[in-house]
Scaffold this active site. Structure first.
Site, PDB file in Angstrom:
ATOM      1  N   TYR A  54      62.857  59.563 -37.876  1.00  0.00           N
ATOM      2  CA  TYR A  54      61.746  59.949 -36.675  1.00  0.00           C
ATOM      3  C   TYR A  54      60.638  60.445 -37.356  1.00  0.00           C
ATOM      4  CZ  TYR A  54      62.418  58.744 -31.949  1.00  0.00           C
ATOM      5  OH  TYR A  54      62.559  57.854 -30.620  1.00  0.00           O
ATOM      6  N   GLU A  56      56.882  60.820 -36.152  1.00  0.00           N
ATOM      7  CA  GLU A  56      55.818  60.962 -35.428  1.00  0.00           C
ATOM      8  C   GLU A  56      54.718  61.756 -36.221  1.00  0.00           C
ATOM      9  OE1 GLU A  56      58.763  61.483 -33.217  1.00  0.00           O
ATOM     10  OE2 GLU A  56      58.173  60.697 -31.236  1.00  0.00           O
ATOM     11  N   ASP A 205      39.951  40.474 -35.428  1.00  0.00           N
ATOM     12  CA  ASP A 205      41.247  40.355 -35.368  1.00  0.00           C
ATOM     13  C   ASP A 205      41.806  39.178 -36.419  1.00  0.00           C
ATOM     14  OD1 ASP A 205      43.901  39.637 -34.965  1.00  0.00           O
ATOM     15  OD2 ASP A 205      43.740  39.651 -32.714  1.00  0.00           O
ATOM     16  N   THR A 231      48.085  41.053 -38.263  1.00  0.00           N
ATOM     17  CA  THR A 231      49.636  41.269 -38.435  1.00  0.00           C
ATOM     18  C   THR A 231      49.988  41.017 -39.642  1.00  0.00           C
ATOM     19  OG1 THR A 231      49.838  38.861 -37.588  1.00  0.00           O
ATOM     20  CG2 THR A 231      50.108  40.395 -35.865  1.00  0.00           C
ATOM     21  N   LYS A 234      52.370  36.730 -40.712  1.00  0.00           N
ATOM     22  CA  LYS A 234      51.957  35.442 -40.751  1.00  0.00           C
ATOM     23  C   LYS A 234      51.641  34.826 -41.843  1.00  0.00           C
ATOM     24  CE  LYS A 234      50.538  35.735 -35.561  1.00  0.00           C
ATOM     25  NZ  LYS A 234      50.147  36.875 -35.280  1.00  0.00           N
ATOM     26  N   ARG A 240      57.494  41.722 -39.599  1.00  0.00           N
ATOM     27  CA  ARG A 240      56.867  41.527 -38.141  1.00  0.00           C
ATOM     28  C   ARG A 240      56.270  42.946 -38.091  1.00  0.00           C
ATOM     29  NH1 ARG A 240      56.922  37.866 -34.629  1.00  0.00           N
ATOM     30  NH2 ARG A 240      57.812  36.640 -36.413  1.00  0.00           N
TER      31      ARG A 240
HETATM   32  N1  DSN Z   1      52.168  34.783 -30.986  1.00  0.00           N
HETATM   33  C1  DSN Z   1      51.020  34.619 -32.236  1.00  0.00           C
HETATM   34  C2  DSN Z   1      50.734  33.210 -32.643  1.00  0.00           C
HETATM   35  O1  DSN Z   1      51.627  32.683 -32.437  1.00  0.00           O
HETATM   36  O2  DSN Z   1      49.577  33.096 -32.807  1.00  0.00           O
HETATM   37  C3  DSN Z   1      49.856  35.474 -31.792  1.00  0.00           C
HETATM   38  O3  DSN Z   1      50.288  36.833 -31.186  1.00  0.00           O
END
Ligand code: DSN
Length: 444
Positions: A54, A56, A205, A231, A234, A240
């Site tokens: 933990y 925080e 974003d 994110t 990707k 993730r």
């Molecule tokens: N789920 C993602 C995508 O496939 O683009 C976006 O959050």
């Protein structure tokens, strides 16, 4: 099939499911634009003892003892993120892109404030103001979209005239740039100009192109937008999760919005894996990887067009291809196409196309992406082959034998491009011991 083993021998049910998923990933073609194959090093850090801790707070200001290592891990991840993207400040705690976006809104806005963002059915994201998302319920979103389709492929681009007009009329507190199903590069500068003209903040974003930005093959909004969210799993090929970049002046507000604003304990094992991914993305070979993602997407798009598919926005400049199925077969919705392709071993997702007459659940399109198979080592020749296999599967979908033949060819192609030729932590026998030391053959 790989036998699950190592530390999961005591739980054959879970071990067997993990082995099945590994088998699925190795024997089917992964074309989901938002997915990738992480390195064994990222997997090993994700599965590490930091899951027990933990933490925080932030490095040097935690609410629990015993955080001297977690502090170093999180500091390392923050430093690497800042160096990779040229940012002043990074928050690496968001559990996902959705929480990163929520935190940015919370840091910059009051409930009820106005935000301009891209329409979900034209390429945006749920957290860009969908009425079914808490974002849509909390803030007043006004949507901009893309221009209509044009026969020469020059349409379906972000409509900057519409954006400017809406910005002048609505006087938003925030403009959001970024998309999840948009195949052209997005230049942050016109967004900045429009935001400045109306006194709005700008958030970009970059969940999808983050890895392309790190590789230098997509324009970077860092230093142009006030806040950049992304994110890590990707195109960036990490675990993730989410992250936020901003200038020093917003650092405190962003940090407070993530914790204690939205989240409790950060996932320090995931943060360790983010640090690994940022380190990998800083290597010269990642630049070549980014360039290959784009070449592969262009090759995929070219052959799909030859096979009779209409490409939204006339093609691609990034990792994504958005296919309008209606020219190929007006009676084939995205949902049915996705299901046929699953049977053929080609994994992708149905997607609405701009001005889609079908619902988001059915759709008239497919979204395809090249990050994962580029990691596995596929190149332009394989992408052309994949496009032809996809077209054959859809054309011959009523013929079980023909579909089985496509499935067999997919399996054969995948065998030559195994994303995980070595053992993996916790999944394959002995993998827990060798995962960190033994990287993939970096064929991509
Ligand atoms: N789920 C993602 C995508 O496939 O683009 C976006 O959050």
């Amino acid at each position: 099939m790989s036998r699950a083993g190592g530390f999961l021998d005591g739980d054959p049910e879970v071990a067997s499911l993990l082995a099945s998923e590994l088998e699925r990933q190795r024997t089917t073609i992964q074309l989901i634009a938002s997915e990738n194959f992480t390195s064994p090093a990222v997997l090993a850090a994700s599965a590490s003892v930091l899951t027990n801790k933990y933490a925080e707070g932030y490095p040097g200001r935690r609410y629990y003892g015993g955080n001297e290592v977690a502090d170093e891990v999180e500091d390392l991840a923050r430093r690497r993120a800042c160096a990779l993207f040229g940012a002043d400040h990074a928050n690496v705690q968001p559990h996902a892109g959705a929480s990163a976006n929520l935190a940015a809104y919370q840091a910059l806005l009051q409930p009820g404030d106005t935000i301009l963002a891209m329409r979900l059915d034209q390429g945006g994201h749920l957290t860009h103001g969908s009425p079914v998302s808490v974002t849509g319920a909390t803030y007043r979103f006004v949507a901009y979209g893309v221009t209509p389709a044009a026969p020469d492929g020059s349409g379906e681009r972000i409509d900057l005239d519409q954006l400017r007009e809406l910005a002048r009329r609505e006087r938003p507190q925030l403009i959001v740039a970024g998309a999840t199903a948009y195949t052209r590069q997005i230049d942050p500068r016109p967004f900045r100009e429009i935001a400045d003209e109306v006194g709005a903040r700008l958030m970009f974003d970059v969940a999808h192109p983050a890895g392309l930005i790190a590789a230098g093959v997509h324009p970077s909004p860092v230093g142009i937008a006030d806040v950049v969210t992304f994110t890590t799993h990707k195109t960036l090929r990490g675990p993730r999760g989410g992250a936020i970049l901003c200038g020093e002046e917003l650092a405190k507000k962003i940090d407070a919005a993530v914790f204690p604003g939205l989240q409790g304990g950060p996932l320090e094992h995931t943060i360790a894996a983010k640090a690994v991914a940022f380190g990998e993305a800083a290597r010269p070979e990642f630049k070549a990887y980014g360039a290959r993602i784009l070449e592969n997407a262009a090759a995929l798009a070219e052959r799909l067009a030859e096979e009779g598919f209409r490409l939204v926005a006339g093609g691609t400049e990034n990792h994504t291809v958005l296919v309008d199925l209606r020219d190929f077969d007006p009676d084939l919705p995205g949902k049915a196409a996705q299901e046929v392709l699953d049977r053929a071993g080609i994994t992708c997702n149905r997607n609405q196309i701009p001005y889609d007459p079908r619902s988001p659940f059915v759709t008239s399109g497919l979204r395809l992406g090249t990050p994962a198979e580029t990691t596995a080592g596929m190149g332009q020749a394989e992408m052309a082959q994949v496009a032809s296999l996809l077209a054959r599967a859809l054309r011959e979908r009523a013929d079980e034998e023909a579909l089985a033949k496509v499935r067999a060819e997919v399996r054969e192609l995948c065998a030559a491009f195994d994303p995980y030729p070595g053992a993996l932590p916790g999944v394959t026998p002995g993998g827990a011991d060798v995962g960190l030391a033994e990287g993939r053959g970096e064929r991509a």
